[in-house]
Design a protein around this motif. Structure first.
Motif, PDB file in Angstrom:
ATOM      1  N   ALA A   1     -13.791 -27.484   6.831  1.00  8.45           N
ATOM      2  CA  ALA A   1     -14.462 -26.612   7.795  1.00  8.45           C
ATOM      3  C   ALA A   1     -14.412 -27.254   9.184  1.00  8.45           C
ATOM      4  CB  ALA A   1     -15.907 -26.375   7.369  1.00  8.45           C
ATOM      5  N   GLY A   2     -14.108 -26.411  10.170  1.00 12.22           N
ATOM      6  CA  GLY A   2     -13.933 -26.903  11.528  1.00 12.22           C
ATOM      7  C   GLY A   2     -12.508 -27.244  11.881  1.00 12.22           C
ATOM      8  N   GLY A   3     -11.648 -27.294  10.873  1.00 14.59           N
ATOM      9  CA  GLY A   3     -10.254 -27.636  11.089  1.00 14.59           C
ATOM     10  C   GLY A   3      -9.412 -26.446  11.493  1.00 14.59           C
ATOM     11  N   SER A   4      -8.095 -26.694  11.554  1.00 12.65           N
ATOM     12  CA  SER A   4      -7.153 -25.678  12.030  1.00 12.65           C
ATOM     13  C   SER A   4      -5.963 -25.571  11.087  1.00 12.65           C
ATOM     14  CB  SER A   4      -6.639 -26.044  13.424  1.00 12.65           C
ATOM     15  OG  SER A   4      -7.676 -26.086  14.370  1.00 12.65           O
ATOM     16  N   LEU A   5      -5.387 -24.386  11.068  1.00 16.47           N
ATOM     17  CA  LEU A   5      -4.123 -24.129  10.385  1.00 16.47           C
ATOM     18  C   LEU A   5      -3.347 -23.123  11.206  1.00 16.47           C
ATOM     19  CD1 LEU A   5      -5.013 -23.621   6.595  1.00 16.47           C
ATOM     20  CD2 LEU A   5      -3.631 -25.470   7.554  1.00 16.47           C
ATOM     21  N   ARG A   6      -2.025 -23.157  11.080  1.00 17.35           N
ATOM     22  CA  ARG A   6      -1.199 -22.133  11.693  1.00 17.35           C
ATOM     23  C   ARG A   6      -0.340 -21.480  10.622  1.00 17.35           C
ATOM     24  NH1 ARG A   6       3.522 -22.136  16.356  1.00 17.35           N
ATOM     25  NH2 ARG A   6       4.766 -23.049  14.660  1.00 17.35           N
ATOM     26  N   LEU A   7      -0.503 -20.188  10.486  1.00 17.33           N
ATOM     27  CA  LEU A   7       0.306 -19.410   9.559  1.00 17.33           C
ATOM     28  C   LEU A   7       1.511 -18.834  10.282  1.00 17.33           C
ATOM     29  CD1 LEU A   7      -2.474 -17.376   7.690  1.00 17.33           C
ATOM     30  CD2 LEU A   7      -1.658 -19.703   7.251  1.00 17.33           C
ATOM     31  N   SER A   8       2.603 -18.718   9.545  1.00 18.71           N
ATOM     32  CA  SER A   8       3.820 -18.104  10.079  1.00 18.71           C
ATOM     33  C   SER A   8       4.222 -16.940   9.192  1.00 18.71           C
ATOM     34  CB  SER A   8       4.964 -19.117  10.121  1.00 18.71           C
ATOM     35  OG  SER A   8       4.656 -20.200  10.959  1.00 18.71           O
TER      36      SER A   8
ATOM     37  N   LEU B   1     -12.157 -23.272  11.581  1.00 21.25           N
ATOM     38  CA  LEU B   1     -12.203 -22.531  10.319  1.00 21.25           C
ATOM     39  C   LEU B   1     -13.542 -22.715   9.617  1.00 21.25           C
ATOM     40  CD1 LEU B   1      -8.560 -23.135   9.196  1.00 21.25           C
ATOM     41  CD2 LEU B   1      -9.656 -20.895   9.291  1.00 21.25           C
ATOM     42  N   LYS B   2     -13.971 -21.642   8.984  1.00 20.96           N
ATOM     43  CA  LYS B   2     -15.234 -21.609   8.262  1.00 20.96           C
ATOM     44  C   LYS B   2     -14.951 -21.345   6.785  1.00 20.96           C
ATOM     45  CE  LYS B   2     -17.460 -19.392  12.255  1.00 20.96           C
ATOM     46  NZ  LYS B   2     -18.232 -18.211  12.701  1.00 20.96           N
ATOM     47  N   PRO B   3     -15.866 -21.708   5.904  1.00 23.07           N
ATOM     48  CA  PRO B   3     -15.664 -21.388   4.489  1.00 23.07           C
ATOM     49  C   PRO B   3     -15.430 -19.901   4.238  1.00 23.07           C
ATOM     50  CG  PRO B   3     -17.415 -22.981   4.723  1.00 23.07           C
ATOM     51  CD  PRO B   3     -17.032 -22.556   6.120  1.00 23.07           C
ATOM     52  N   GLU B   4     -16.030 -19.046   5.034  1.00 27.92           N
ATOM     53  CA  GLU B   4     -15.848 -17.607   4.840  1.00 27.92           C
ATOM     54  C   GLU B   4     -14.470 -17.116   5.275  1.00 27.92           C
ATOM     55  OE1 GLU B   4     -18.390 -19.128   6.444  1.00 27.92           O
ATOM     56  OE2 GLU B   4     -19.042 -17.944   8.188  1.00 27.92           O
TER      57      GLU B   4
ATOM     58  N   THR C   1      -0.294 -15.999   1.565  1.00 24.56           N
ATOM     59  CA  THR C   1      -0.418 -17.454   1.558  1.00 24.56           C
ATOM     60  C   THR C   1      -1.900 -17.803   1.491  1.00 24.56           C
ATOM     61  OG1 THR C   1       0.238 -19.501   2.681  1.00 24.56           O
ATOM     62  CG2 THR C   1      -0.378 -17.656   4.099  1.00 24.56           C
ATOM     63  N   GLN C   2      -2.232 -18.745   0.638  1.00 21.96           N
ATOM     64  CA  GLN C   2      -3.627 -19.099   0.391  1.00 21.96           C
ATOM     65  C   GLN C   2      -4.138 -20.048   1.466  1.00 21.96           C
ATOM     66  OE1 GLN C   2      -5.869 -18.198  -2.325  1.00 21.96           O
ATOM     67  NE2 GLN C   2      -7.318 -19.199  -0.921  1.00 21.96           N
ATOM     68  N   VAL C   3      -5.304 -19.717   1.989  1.00 29.86           N
ATOM     69  CA  VAL C   3      -6.024 -20.599   2.905  1.00 29.86           C
ATOM     70  C   VAL C   3      -7.334 -20.986   2.227  1.00 29.86           C
ATOM     71  CG1 VAL C   3      -7.230 -20.756   5.103  1.00 29.86           C
ATOM     72  CG2 VAL C   3      -4.983 -19.661   4.983  1.00 29.86           C
ATOM     73  N   THR C   4      -7.538 -22.280   2.035  1.00 26.38           N
ATOM     74  CA  THR C   4      -8.742 -22.789   1.409  1.00 26.38           C
ATOM     75  C   THR C   4      -9.483 -23.665   2.407  1.00 26.38           C
ATOM     76  OG1 THR C   4      -7.677 -22.758  -0.768  1.00 26.38           O
ATOM     77  CG2 THR C   4      -9.671 -24.088  -0.536  1.00 26.38           C
ATOM     78  N   VAL C   5     -10.761 -23.370   2.601  1.00 21.77           N
ATOM     79  CA  VAL C   5     -11.578 -24.103   3.561  1.00 21.77           C
ATOM     80  C   VAL C   5     -12.711 -24.765   2.798  1.00 21.77           C
ATOM     81  CG1 VAL C   5     -12.932 -23.987   5.676  1.00 21.77           C
ATOM     82  CG2 VAL C   5     -11.014 -22.404   5.327  1.00 21.77           C
ATOM     83  N   SER C   6     -12.766 -26.077   2.851  1.00 23.45           N
ATOM     84  CA  SER C   6     -13.814 -26.814   2.150  1.00 23.45           C
ATOM     85  C   SER C   6     -14.971 -27.090   3.105  1.00 23.45           C
ATOM     86  CB  SER C   6     -13.258 -28.126   1.607  1.00 23.45           C
ATOM     87  OG  SER C   6     -12.839 -28.960   2.661  1.00 23.45           O
ATOM     88  N   SER C   7     -16.153 -26.987   2.563  1.00 31.75           N
ATOM     89  CA  SER C   7     -17.354 -27.190   3.397  1.00 31.75           C
ATOM     90  C   SER C   7     -17.851 -28.617   3.308  1.00 31.75           C
ATOM     91  CB  SER C   7     -18.447 -26.220   2.975  1.00 31.75           C
ATOM     92  OG  SER C   7     -18.731 -26.370   1.608  1.00 31.75           O
TER      93      SER C   7
END
Length: 123
Positions: free
Chosen positions: A14-21, A86-89, A117-123
């Protein structure tokens, strides 16, 4: 028909970033808009963002406004979704799609979809 392939998903805190293509091939961009949607188990697929391919105008769901940025590289036939704070939601399978007709905010207006594509956000 346009073929769409998403990439860039993964696990992030949580709080991090990802970039999807989203890479497009085939009969590309008779579509005017391209969009990102997301889906979690037991819920309907929901609109995240869309971009007008020619002019670059962008549209966002309220839940991601200010955190996500949609963009495209016309030369590469590729669309991106930069996801910050990013948030868990936000955890979901993210899909890119090519618009056909109608409202850009609803699923039925899109006629080509990637595999997700799966995005998983851990809290």
């Amino acid at each position: 028909q346009v073929q769409l392939v998403e990439s860039g998903g993964g696990l992030v805190q949580a709080g991090g970033s990802l970039r999807l293509s989203c890479a497009a091939s085939g009969r590309t961009f008779s579509s005017d808009f391209m969009g990102w949607f997301r889906q979690t188990p037991g819920k309907e697929r929901e609109f995240v963002a869309a971009i007008l391919w020619s002019g670059g105008n962008t549209y966002y769901a309220d839940s991601v406004k200010g955190r996500f940025t949609i963009s495209r590289d016309k030369a590469k036939n590729t669309m991106y979704l930069q996801m910050n704070s990013l948030k868990p939601e936000d955890m979901a399978v993210y899909y890119c799609a090519a618009h056909n007709s109608g409202s850009i905010f609803v699923i039925r207006s899109y006629n080509s979809w990637g595999q997700g594509t799966q995005v998983t956000v851990s809290s």
